[in-house]
Design a protein around this motif. Structure first.
Motif, short mmCIF file in Angstrom:
data_model
loop_
_atom_site.label_atom_id
_atom_site.label_comp_id
_atom_site.label_asym_id
_atom_site.label_seq_id
_atom_site.Cartn_x
_atom_site.Cartn_y
_atom_site.Cartn_z
N UNK A 191 0.80 -1.22 0.00
CA UNK A 191 0.00 0.00 0.00
C UNK A 191 0.83 1.28 0.00
N UNK A 192 2.14 1.18 0.17
CA UNK A 192 2.96 2.39 0.02
C UNK A 192 3.00 2.82 -1.45
N UNK A 193 2.64 1.92 -2.35
CA UNK A 193 2.57 2.21 -3.78
C UNK A 193 1.15 2.65 -4.11
N UNK A 194 0.98 3.85 -4.64
CA UNK A 194 -0.35 4.40 -4.90
C UNK A 194 -1.17 3.52 -5.84
N UNK A 195 -0.51 2.85 -6.77
CA UNK A 195 -1.24 1.96 -7.68
C UNK A 195 -1.95 0.87 -6.89
N UNK A 196 -1.31 0.38 -5.84
CA UNK A 196 -1.88 -0.70 -5.03
C UNK A 196 -2.90 -0.18 -4.01
N UNK A 197 -2.64 0.98 -3.46
CA UNK A 197 -3.52 1.49 -2.40
C UNK A 197 -4.76 2.19 -2.93
N UNK A 198 -4.75 2.57 -4.21
CA UNK A 198 -5.89 3.34 -4.72
C UNK A 198 -7.21 2.58 -4.59
N UNK A 199 -7.18 1.27 -4.80
CA UNK A 199 -8.41 0.48 -4.69
C UNK A 199 -9.04 0.57 -3.31
N UNK A 200 -8.19 0.68 -2.29
CA UNK A 200 -8.66 0.84 -0.91
C UNK A 200 -9.30 2.21 -0.73
N UNK A 201 -8.60 3.26 -1.16
CA UNK A 201 -9.14 4.61 -1.03
C UNK A 201 -10.43 4.77 -1.80
N UNK A 202 -10.47 4.23 -3.02
CA UNK A 202 -11.68 4.34 -3.85
C UNK A 202 -12.84 3.59 -3.23
N UNK A 203 -12.55 2.46 -2.60
CA UNK A 203 -13.60 1.69 -1.94
C UNK A 203 -14.23 2.43 -0.79
N UNK A 204 -13.48 3.37 -0.20
CA UNK A 204 -14.01 4.18 0.89
C UNK A 204 -14.57 5.52 0.39
N UNK A 205 -14.50 5.76 -0.92
CA UNK A 205 -15.10 6.97 -1.47
C UNK A 205 -14.13 7.98 -2.05
N UNK A 206 -12.85 7.68 -2.05
CA UNK A 206 -11.88 8.59 -2.64
C UNK A 206 -11.86 8.46 -4.15
N UNK A 207 -11.29 9.43 -4.82
CA UNK A 207 -11.14 9.37 -6.28
C UNK A 207 -10.01 10.30 -6.70
N UNK A 208 -9.51 10.09 -7.91
CA UNK A 208 -8.41 10.93 -8.40
C UNK A 208 -8.93 12.26 -8.91
N UNK A 209 -9.64 12.22 -10.05
CA UNK A 209 -10.19 13.43 -10.65
C UNK A 209 -11.71 13.32 -10.75
N UNK A 224 -13.19 12.84 2.69
CA UNK A 224 -13.39 12.04 3.90
C UNK A 224 -13.17 10.55 3.64
N UNK A 225 -13.58 10.08 2.45
CA UNK A 225 -13.40 8.67 2.13
C UNK A 225 -11.94 8.29 2.02
N UNK A 226 -11.16 9.12 1.34
CA UNK A 226 -9.73 8.84 1.21
C UNK A 226 -9.05 8.82 2.57
N UNK A 227 -9.38 9.78 3.40
CA UNK A 227 -8.77 9.84 4.74
C UNK A 227 -9.14 8.60 5.56
N UNK A 228 -10.37 8.13 5.40
CA UNK A 228 -10.79 6.92 6.11
C UNK A 228 -9.98 5.71 5.62
N UNK A 229 -9.78 5.64 4.30
CA UNK A 229 -8.98 4.55 3.74
C UNK A 229 -7.54 4.59 4.20
N UNK A 230 -6.97 5.78 4.23
CA UNK A 230 -5.58 5.94 4.70
C UNK A 230 -5.48 5.56 6.18
N UNK A 231 -6.49 5.94 6.95
CA UNK A 231 -6.49 5.62 8.38
C UNK A 231 -6.55 4.11 8.59
N UNK A 232 -7.36 3.42 7.78
CA UNK A 232 -7.46 1.97 7.90
C UNK A 232 -6.11 1.33 7.58
N UNK A 233 -5.47 1.79 6.52
CA UNK A 233 -4.17 1.24 6.14
C UNK A 233 -3.11 1.54 7.19
#
Length: 419
Positions: A191-209, A224-233
């Motif tokens: 998950x330190x690699x954004x390609x791998x962690x993005x699925x987690x952030x997106x699942x919590x409501x984050x998005x790129x653009x 808020x979704x991205x922050x929740x995903x980062x917090x979980x990780x």
């Protein structure tokens, strides 16, 4: 040399004019012949792994279109990098493959020709989005790929289906990390690699653009979704995983080593890793990534490759026919059989899935929840700006909110400066 010959023969201006005229006629004829020959040749550039496939299917195309396929073996990324110089110089291929995330920028820069989807009915909206930039189509989808879950069948009876299952593995003493007390490697993800962690952030409501990845003025990696995903990780990094998982450069190797030495029961990785695990004689399974704790799907980037046409090609009409031909159902089914990469063509994809190969099935099922990776030029700044997005929080240097805010600030500033 021509001047010396004329002087030696004592010819006057009239003769010089005749010689010049004849030379011009000869050059024009030669040029015309060269152009005609060029029009009867379609140069196709592919990675060496596709050579046998192209040789297998090219004869029918050559016969149907009265054209000769000239195949060039060259690394895909090298070919794309050299297109800007080789194309205008007349040395580039007519047709090649491109990673989906390169297509938008290459089209915008004028290096790729706009094309039509001859097999449009065989693609879904995600497939189409991969080759579309600002409403224009610059390629034909050919290959799909995305992250999946690998699990060790000697260590777990069935594939984990929820992150609760993965959390249970992290409490299993069989996977305690001997070098660091209180740490566990039952489940690992880079998950330190954004390609791998993005699925987690997106699942919590984050998005790129915004607007499905097309609006760089709206960045959703600090919502808020991205922050929740980062917090979980971050909880995994700080309370479960060994320190090595925070190493941006070597975490991927650590994950693979733990999995191949039976010290990790499940990991998230890409289909490109399957051969490594086969070579190590592992008894592994492949499945869709488990459901997140919020009940949502993991939503990784959906990637792959498409066929594209050089905007410098003099054979765009024939090149379009090649795109239609190579991406039709029959040839995409043959592509899967020979190359073992999963076809984008929906009908061919179902044929591949029916063969009951675990990796194929897992990628296809995961791709249904995947998001098309933004292919606009601004995406380049995201990779750089998000490089420390997870590390800063995982290491404790910043809170998840601070890490997200700082990463987005870096991305925005870079976009403002370059675009």
């Amino acid at each position: 040399m021509k001047k010396q010959l004329i002087k030696k023969l004592g010819l006057g201006f009239l003769s010089l004019g005749i010689v010049g005229g004849l030379a011009a006629c000869g050059n024009g004829s030669s040029s015309s012949a060269a152009d005609e020959e060029s029009e009867k040749t379609l140069t196709v550039s592919v990675d060496s792994g596709y050579k046998d496939y192209i040789n297998e299917i090219k004869a029918k195309f050559e016969e149907d279109n009265d054209v000769k396929i000239k195949m060039v073996e060259k690394d895909m990324f090298e070919q794309l990098e050299s297109l800007a110089l080789d194309g205008p110089a007349g040395k580039g291929p007519d047709v090649m493959m491109s990673a989906y995330d390169r297509i938008g920028a290459l089209g915008q820069q004028g290096h790729l020709a706009e094309v039509k989807l001859g097999n449009e009915a065989d693609y879904d909206e995600t497939d189409k989005a991969q080759v579309t930039y600002e409403g224009k189509t610059y390629g034909a989808p050919a290959v799909i790929e995305t992250l999946v879950l690998y699990y060790n069948k000697d260590l777990v009876d069935t594939a984990p289906t929820t992150f609760k299952d993965l959390e249970a593995l992290a409490k299993d003493e069989r996977f305690n990390f001997e070098s660091e007390a209180g740490k566990n490697t039952g489940f690992l993800a880079k998950w330190t690699d954004f390609y791998y962690s993005y699925g987690l952030l997106a699942g919590y409501g984050g998005y790129v653009f915004g607007e499905d990845g097309t609006d760089p003025s709206e960045i959703g990696l600090d919502n808020a979704g991205s922050v929740e995903g980062i917090s979980y990780a971050t909880d995994w990094f700080q309370n479960v995983w060994p320190k090595g998982m925070q190493d941006i450069k070597s975490a991927g190797d650590f994950v693979s080593q733990q999995f191949m030495s039976d010290k990790a029961a499940a990991i998230i990785d890409g289909p490109w890793q399957a051969q490594t695990y086969k070579d190590n004689s592992m008894n592994y399974g492949v499945a869709k990534i488990p459901t997140l704790d919020n009940g949502k799907d993991y939503q990784p980037f959906g990637g792959g490759k498409g066929w594209v046409v050089s905007n410098y090609s003099k054979n765009k009409e024939v090149a379009q026919k090649w795109l239609d031909y190579v991406t039709d159902t029959e040839n995409q089914e043959k592509f899967y059989d020979m190359v073992n990469e999963i076809p984008a063509n929906q009908a061919a994809r179902e044929t591949a899935k029916a063969k009951n190969d675990e990796l194929t099935t897992a990628v296809i099922e995961q791709y249904e929840t995947a998001q098309a990776m933004p292919n606009i030029p601004e995406m380049a700044e995201v990779w750089t700006g998000a490089e420390n997005l997870m590390f800063d929080a995982a290491s404790g240097a910043k809170s998840p909110k601070e890490s997200a805010d700082d990463a987005v600030k870096t991305i925005k500033e870079a976009i403002e400066q370059k675009y």
